[in-house]
Motif scaffolding. Sequence first.
Motif, PDB file in Angstrom:
ATOM      1  N   ASP A   1      -4.108   2.852  -4.374  1.00  0.00           N
ATOM      2  CA  ASP A   1      -4.363   1.453  -4.022  1.00  0.00           C
ATOM      3  C   ASP A   1      -5.234   1.341  -2.780  1.00  0.00           C
ATOM      4  N   LEU A   2      -5.625   2.496  -2.195  1.00  0.00           N
ATOM      5  CA  LEU A   2      -6.611   2.507  -1.123  1.00  0.00           C
ATOM      6  C   LEU A   2      -7.402   3.802  -1.206  1.00  0.00           C
ATOM      7  N   ILE A   3      -8.729   3.664  -1.256  1.00  0.00           N
ATOM      8  CA  ILE A   3      -9.627   4.815  -1.175  1.00  0.00           C
ATOM      9  C   ILE A   3     -10.597   4.559  -0.031  1.00  0.00           C
TER      10      ILE A   3
ATOM     11  N   ILE B   1      -8.857  -4.204   6.502  1.00  0.00           N
ATOM     12  CA  ILE B   1      -8.499  -3.845   5.123  1.00  0.00           C
ATOM     13  C   ILE B   1      -7.300  -4.652   4.644  1.00  0.00           C
ATOM     14  N   ASP B   2      -6.307  -4.795   5.503  1.00  0.00           N
ATOM     15  CA  ASP B   2      -5.104  -5.550   5.131  1.00  0.00           C
ATOM     16  C   ASP B   2      -5.428  -6.998   4.782  1.00  0.00           C
ATOM     17  N   GLY B   3      -6.447  -7.557   5.430  1.00  0.00           N
ATOM     18  CA  GLY B   3      -6.733  -8.975   5.244  1.00  0.00           C
ATOM     19  C   GLY B   3      -7.754  -9.292   4.185  1.00  0.00           C
TER      20      GLY B   3
ATOM     21  N   MET C   1       0.846  -1.185   0.000  1.00  0.00           N
ATOM     22  CA  MET C   1       0.000   0.000   0.000  1.00  0.00           C
ATOM     23  C   MET C   1       0.886   1.241   0.000  1.00  0.00           C
ATOM     24  N   GLU C   2       0.739   2.060  -1.040  1.00  0.00           N
ATOM     25  CA  GLU C   2       1.633   3.202  -1.185  1.00  0.00           C
ATOM     26  C   GLU C   2       0.912   4.535  -1.287  1.00  0.00           C
TER      27      GLU C   2
ATOM     28  N   ASP D   1      -8.227  -1.157  14.041  1.00  0.00           N
ATOM     29  CA  ASP D   1      -9.065  -2.311  13.719  1.00  0.00           C
ATOM     30  C   ASP D   1      -9.439  -2.333  12.246  1.00  0.00           C
ATOM     31  N   LEU D   2      -9.832  -1.182  11.721  1.00  0.00           N
ATOM     32  CA  LEU D   2     -10.241  -1.119  10.323  1.00  0.00           C
ATOM     33  C   LEU D   2      -9.078  -1.426   9.385  1.00  0.00           C
ATOM     34  N   MET D   3      -7.897  -0.913   9.711  1.00  0.00           N
ATOM     35  CA  MET D   3      -6.742  -1.193   8.863  1.00  0.00           C
ATOM     36  C   MET D   3      -6.399  -2.678   8.890  1.00  0.00           C
TER      37      MET D   3
END
Length: 221
Positions: free
Chosen positions: A58-60, A200-202, A1-2, A195-197
């Motif tokens: 790569d993340l919105i 999102i990561d998974g 994630m950049e 928690d949200l991250m």
Amino acid sequence: MENALIIGASGGIGGALAAALEARGVSVTALSRSVDGFDVEQPDRADAMLEQVTDRYDLIIVALGILAPPGQTPEKSLSAIDYSAMARVFAVNAVGPAIVARHLPRLLQRDTRAVVAVLSARVGSIGDNQIGGWHSYRASKAALNQIVRGAAIELKRTHPETICVALHPGTVRTAFTENYAARHKTVAATSAASDLMHVIDGLSPQQTGGFYDYSGDEVPW
């Protein structure tokens, strides 16, 4: 994630998510009403501001929402429903994210993993509604969930590695909830962001179009 774009970055959760991402070394583009004048209740202006965003992400994260218009409260009964108040809640909670969704195809990385995370709420679940009330907020979040589902289906055709989901962050201690938390367990915005991250990561592409809570558990529609 950049590279991340956060819509609604001046809110409690939006700001905490921006800080968490920046701590990871992610480049964050932030839009908000209080800082940039990004206001989905002025749809032409919001649309024009999004047109000026030309990077690919790569993340919105879409962290827009109101419980009720300023000076008003969520309805406790059907008799409290007010046309203007309901229209304003829908404008922010459902139409606002839909305005953002129009721009998703050109803002997302096309051939690599990307995530669109839209903050929804468990009370938007029709299947989970056992007590009624809060009609505008519930209905607007249910409408939002349908928009997320439709966006996920459409994005999958052109962005096969993109995951588009609705996320319930829990009851977070912010100005947004301070008058309504009551007996509900609350968490700090920084904890909610963590928690949200983690969720999102998974996430995998097979989960696109879903509705998940802060633990990664699926929430019924």
